[in-house]
Structures are given as structure tokens and as C-alpha cells.
Scaffold this motif. Sequence first.
Motif, PDB file in Angstrom:
ATOM      1  N   ASP A  15     -95.438 -87.880   3.029  1.00 55.63           N
ATOM      2  CA  ASP A  15     -94.249 -88.602   2.543  1.00 55.63           C
ATOM      3  C   ASP A  15     -93.066 -87.648   2.385  1.00 55.63           C
ATOM      4  OD1 ASP A  15     -95.642 -90.994   2.390  1.00 55.63           O
ATOM      5  OD2 ASP A  15     -96.211 -90.696   0.293  1.00 55.63           O
ATOM      6  N   GLY A  21     -96.345 -90.805  -6.409  1.00 57.32           N
ATOM      7  CA  GLY A  21     -97.210 -91.207  -5.303  1.00 57.32           C
ATOM      8  C   GLY A  21     -96.920 -90.494  -3.992  1.00 57.32           C
ATOM      9  N   PHE A  22     -96.100 -89.432  -4.020  1.00 59.70           N
ATOM     10  CA  PHE A  22     -95.704 -88.789  -2.771  1.00 59.70           C
ATOM     11  C   PHE A  22     -96.777 -87.837  -2.250  1.00 59.70           C
ATOM     12  CE2 PHE A  22     -91.170 -89.214  -1.395  1.00 59.70           C
ATOM     13  CZ  PHE A  22     -90.880 -90.307  -2.185  1.00 59.70           C
ATOM     14  N   SER A  23     -97.205 -88.062  -1.016  1.00 56.87           N
ATOM     15  CA  SER A  23     -98.128 -87.145  -0.349  1.00 56.87           C
ATOM     16  C   SER A  23     -97.304 -86.105   0.411  1.00 56.87           C
ATOM     17  CB  SER A  23     -99.001 -87.921   0.634  1.00 56.87           C
ATOM     18  OG  SER A  23     -98.186 -88.486   1.644  1.00 56.87           O
ATOM     19  N   GLU A  80     -83.674 -87.333   5.532  1.00 56.94           N
ATOM     20  CA  GLU A  80     -82.480 -87.100   4.718  1.00 56.94           C
ATOM     21  C   GLU A  80     -81.812 -85.754   4.980  1.00 56.94           C
ATOM     22  OE1 GLU A  80     -81.367 -89.582   3.396  1.00 56.94           O
ATOM     23  OE2 GLU A  80     -82.574 -90.501   1.813  1.00 56.94           O
ATOM     24  N   HIS A 136     -91.584 -86.871   5.720  1.00 57.27           N
ATOM     25  CA  HIS A 136     -90.742 -87.974   6.204  1.00 57.27           C
ATOM     26  C   HIS A 136     -89.403 -88.013   5.478  1.00 57.27           C
ATOM     27  CE1 HIS A 136     -93.454 -89.729   9.024  1.00 57.27           C
ATOM     28  NE2 HIS A 136     -94.399 -89.975   8.131  1.00 57.27           N
ATOM     29  N   LEU A 137     -89.457 -87.820   4.144  1.00 58.74           N
ATOM     30  CA  LEU A 137     -88.218 -87.892   3.368  1.00 58.74           C
ATOM     31  C   LEU A 137     -87.258 -86.771   3.770  1.00 58.74           C
ATOM     32  CD1 LEU A 137     -86.722 -89.260   0.915  1.00 58.74           C
ATOM     33  CD2 LEU A 137     -87.553 -87.333  -0.419  1.00 58.74           C
ATOM     34  N   PRO A 178     -82.825 -86.725  -4.958  1.00 51.63           N
ATOM     35  CA  PRO A 178     -83.635 -87.193  -6.081  1.00 51.63           C
ATOM     36  C   PRO A 178     -84.423 -88.441  -5.708  1.00 51.63           C
ATOM     37  CG  PRO A 178     -81.351 -87.832  -6.381  1.00 51.63           C
ATOM     38  CD  PRO A 178     -81.416 -87.088  -5.083  1.00 51.63           C
ATOM     39  N   VAL A 179     -85.710 -88.424  -6.044  1.00 55.78           N
ATOM     40  CA  VAL A 179     -86.529 -89.608  -5.790  1.00 55.78           C
ATOM     41  C   VAL A 179     -86.774 -90.315  -7.116  1.00 55.78           C
ATOM     42  CG1 VAL A 179     -87.609 -88.619  -3.757  1.00 55.78           C
ATOM     43  CG2 VAL A 179     -88.724 -88.386  -5.963  1.00 55.78           C
ATOM     44  N   PHE A 180     -86.972 -91.628  -7.026  1.00 57.04           N
ATOM     45  CA  PHE A 180     -87.167 -92.456  -8.219  1.00 57.04           C
ATOM     46  C   PHE A 180     -88.430 -92.009  -8.952  1.00 57.04           C
ATOM     47  CE2 PHE A 180     -89.121 -96.432  -9.893  1.00 57.04           C
ATOM     48  CZ  PHE A 180     -88.264 -96.588 -10.967  1.00 57.04           C
ATOM     49  N   SER A 181     -89.512 -91.836  -8.180  1.00 55.31           N
ATOM     50  CA  SER A 181     -90.757 -91.398  -8.787  1.00 55.31           C
ATOM     51  C   SER A 181     -91.526 -90.598  -7.754  1.00 55.31           C
ATOM     52  CB  SER A 181     -91.574 -92.618  -9.214  1.00 55.31           C
ATOM     53  OG  SER A 181     -92.923 -92.229  -9.380  1.00 55.31           O
TER      54      SER A 181
END
Lengths: 322, 189
Positions: free
Chosen positions: A184, A179-181, A192, A187-188, A173-176
Motif C-alpha cells: 500500500d 491498515g497499510f501494508s 503521489e 502504491h501511495l 498525510p494519511v487518515f489512518s
Amino acid sequence: MTGAANWEPTAALAALRLRARLLTRAREFFAARGVLEVETPVLGKSTATDPHIESLRTSVGGSARFLQTSPELFMKRLLAAGSGSIYQIARVFRDGEIGARHNPEFTLLEWYRTGLDHHGLMDEVDQFLQEVLGSAPSVRESYGQAFERWAGADPHAAGADELRSRAEALGLPVFSSAGFSREDWLHLLMAEAVEPHLGIDRPHFLYDFPLELKALARVRRGEGRGPDVAERFELFVLGLELANGYHELGDPFEQRQRFLADLESRRTLGRAAVPIDEKMIAALERGLPRCAGVALGFDRLVMIAAGAGSIREVLSFPSDLA
Amino acid sequence: MSTTYSTNQFRSGLKVTLDNDPCVITDAEFVKPGKGQAFARVKFRNLKTNRVLERTFKSGETIEGADIVETAMQYLYKDGEYWHFMDPKSYEQHQASAESVGDAALWLKENAECIVTLHDNIVLQVTPPMFVELEVIETEPGIRGDTAGTGGKTAKLETGAVVRVPLFIEVGEKLKLDTRTGEYVGRVK
């Protein structure tokens, strides 16, 4: 914690001795192969343009300087001047990078081999790990294969929405996500979902990266046989990103385009502009020999050799105690 | 109104607002691919539900702080629905739901001094005094000879709590109890 009385090093003496032994072995490795040790400036008038790397700034006699985040720009000028294969054990600086695997100043072992492509250099990095670290022979697969296996998506073709739903399905889970391209998400998911599995039994290379991650690597067109890829590789040992290498881009025009694209990304991200290294581009215009280069995190190499869980265990004085 | 915190200020113990609930950061790890976007992998504990949550932030993102204050207050009384507390300095009164009082209800006697945790001026949690003195209202008859306190039995206290006590304890006696463990400490003369 940060009181004046807290003067002692965070690394045990044994870890400092281990670091010294590894430095000696690394120098022996290159001496035996006729690779020249060089030193280049820490203070430069320009610096890396990478959107996600922040240089520290200082001045010399009132004129602005950047502490180098990597010696690569200077080392390519040496290569263009005919140095042949070279290596450097360089202290580099990256603002804001503090954590169990990061310290704002750290040691990079960077080397360039003329006449080799990224596969040839991976062979040599593999030999380096066997000789210096006593590692088992490495395994090697493409970035795409590893990403498909652990993250369940094609990193060359999947769009940002597909990557986001993969991240959700994997419980990341991401906070928001606003803004993720696409980059991004890559990379995540890499950090992870993929990296923790890599290099557990033996060193693990990933090669041929998605185009957005090309950095300063050559691009190879798929021409119907596969996706267009960047001839870049990364090395993982025990889930730790240990080295990053390229079949080096030699085209000065393309190089300028990439610097400009980086600066545009920096502007979008609200990061400070940095001057483009015109001297490095001039060197490419003279002609960079065909070569491959790699940067290996020396502190992480010591961590692996020492079985350390934190970089603090292998640094005499980490940034907060410096 | 409240403070915001950027990822580089994240550390254990920082109290923030996540999904509109007050949370405390229990772990924050810096994740940075060499050339890529930096992330902070953060663990939180929800202060209302005690559930553990995880979120990954892009470096530089900000989160609202949580306005959390711990104040010593006096427990006044309970009406049908709420427990009522008073700040002895400001005389300001606060009411707390059964959910936020939780297990503290077992130990609260009128005038007891508690620690009340307020979130946006609403009671989030009540911590009873470490030791309380409460009267036994129900237990089997005492066995006179058993002053060594071996064995034991249960006793119901004036607040409704049921605790293990030695066999010699009688109805009407006042006991000292440790609220952290719910254990009998001794008789109060």
C-alpha cells in the motif's frame, strides 16, 4: 445535474472525431505489422482475481457471469491455441472506479507480441506513441531508480515503517496508517510522489517492479547482481498512467499459486471471492508461447491527444449520464 | 450516534469530524493505480479554525459525520464572558464564546436575528444579519453642505464597530450597514 433533461454528451464533437481518428490509426499500426485483431467475450464465468479490482456481476439464463475487467485471460487462451501476435480494442468494466481519470466502463487497447520480452514490447509501444500520438521518443528507467529519486527509498528493500516515514517526510498525510501494508505504501508513494513527475517532456517507461507488484509478470532472480524483480512495465505520459505490460508468466503451476494468493488477499480485504479461471490455466499447461503483453487505456490516450483534464471530456456519456 | 461516511460518499460540502474537529470536505479526488489499492485524496476546511487540511484515505475507510445545524436565533445579551442567543421556536438558549462569535460581535445589537451554527449543540459560528441598523455614538461634527457624500470620515457605532461614513453624518443618527463588507449603505429616517 442528473435530471432526465440532462441528455447531452459531455465530450465535444471534436473530441469524438479525435477518438475515431485515433482508433483508425491504431488499427493501421497493427495492420502494418501483421498483428491480428481479435474479439473475446465481455461476459465470462470467471474473471480477474486482482485484490484491488472489482468485477461487475450479472447472469445469463440464471447462470452467473462476470463482466470482464480486462480481456487478458481470453487472449492468453488464444495465444496458447497458436494465434500468434494479437490485439483487441476491448470495452472493460471495473466497479467503483469513478474520478477524473476513471469511468466504470472504459476502452482498453490490449496487445500481445510473441517472441518479445518486456523491453522488446516497450520498443513497440514507443513506436506506437510516436506514430499514433506524435509523441517524442520515450525515456526508460527502472522502477527502483525512479522511486529512489522521487520518493527517496529503495522500493525493493525498504520496509513498511521506512516507507511510512518517507510519506510523512514528503507531506503525504494519511487518515489512518493502521491498515497499510508495504505494498500500500508503494502504491501511495508512487501515485503521489513519483507519477506526477513522469512523462512531462516525453513518454516515460518504468520497468522491473518490486515482487509484490508482479501481477501476471515473470519474475527474474537477481542472483547477486540485483534484487529479484517482476518483469513488468508501466508507461506514463503527463503524469498519467497510460499502459501496463508484462513479460508474460507462462508457468501454469506458478499461475495457480498467484491466483490463490490473490484470493487469499481478497479474503483478508473482505472482498468477494471469484472463481479461478481453470480454462486459462489449462491453456498454459498446453503451452503459452514466450510473449509480452500490454494494456493501454484508450480513453486516456484520447485525453492526452485532446489535452483534456477529465475523462468526461472524451466520453460521449460518462457513467452518471448513461 | 452520528452517521459515518465511506470514501465513495465523499463530496464537496460534506461535513465530517477529523481529529475531533468539525470539518467540511472541499475536494475529494479518486486515485487508483491500475492494479493497486484505490485511494481518496481529500481536502478539508476545519470549521473552527478555517485551516485547510489534507488526508489520503484508503478506499472504503469511513469517517464520522459532524452534527452541524444552522438555526435562526435571536441575540439576547452579553455577560462578562459569553454572548447569549435564543431559538425563538423552542426558547432554548445557547451561549457563545468570543472566539465563535468572531467578527459578528461588531454588528450584534440586542434582539438581532442571526444564523447560529451549532456543532454537537455547541455554538461554532455566528452569522449576523446581512444588513443592520445601528446608531452613531461618536464622529466629527457633520458638514451641512456636503449632502453629495463625497469624501468621508470614520464613525463609531453603538456596537463598537468603526466604519467609513459620509461627512454629513451626525452623532445620534441611525445608519444601515452591510455586515458582509462593513460598508455604509444609507441613513435610516
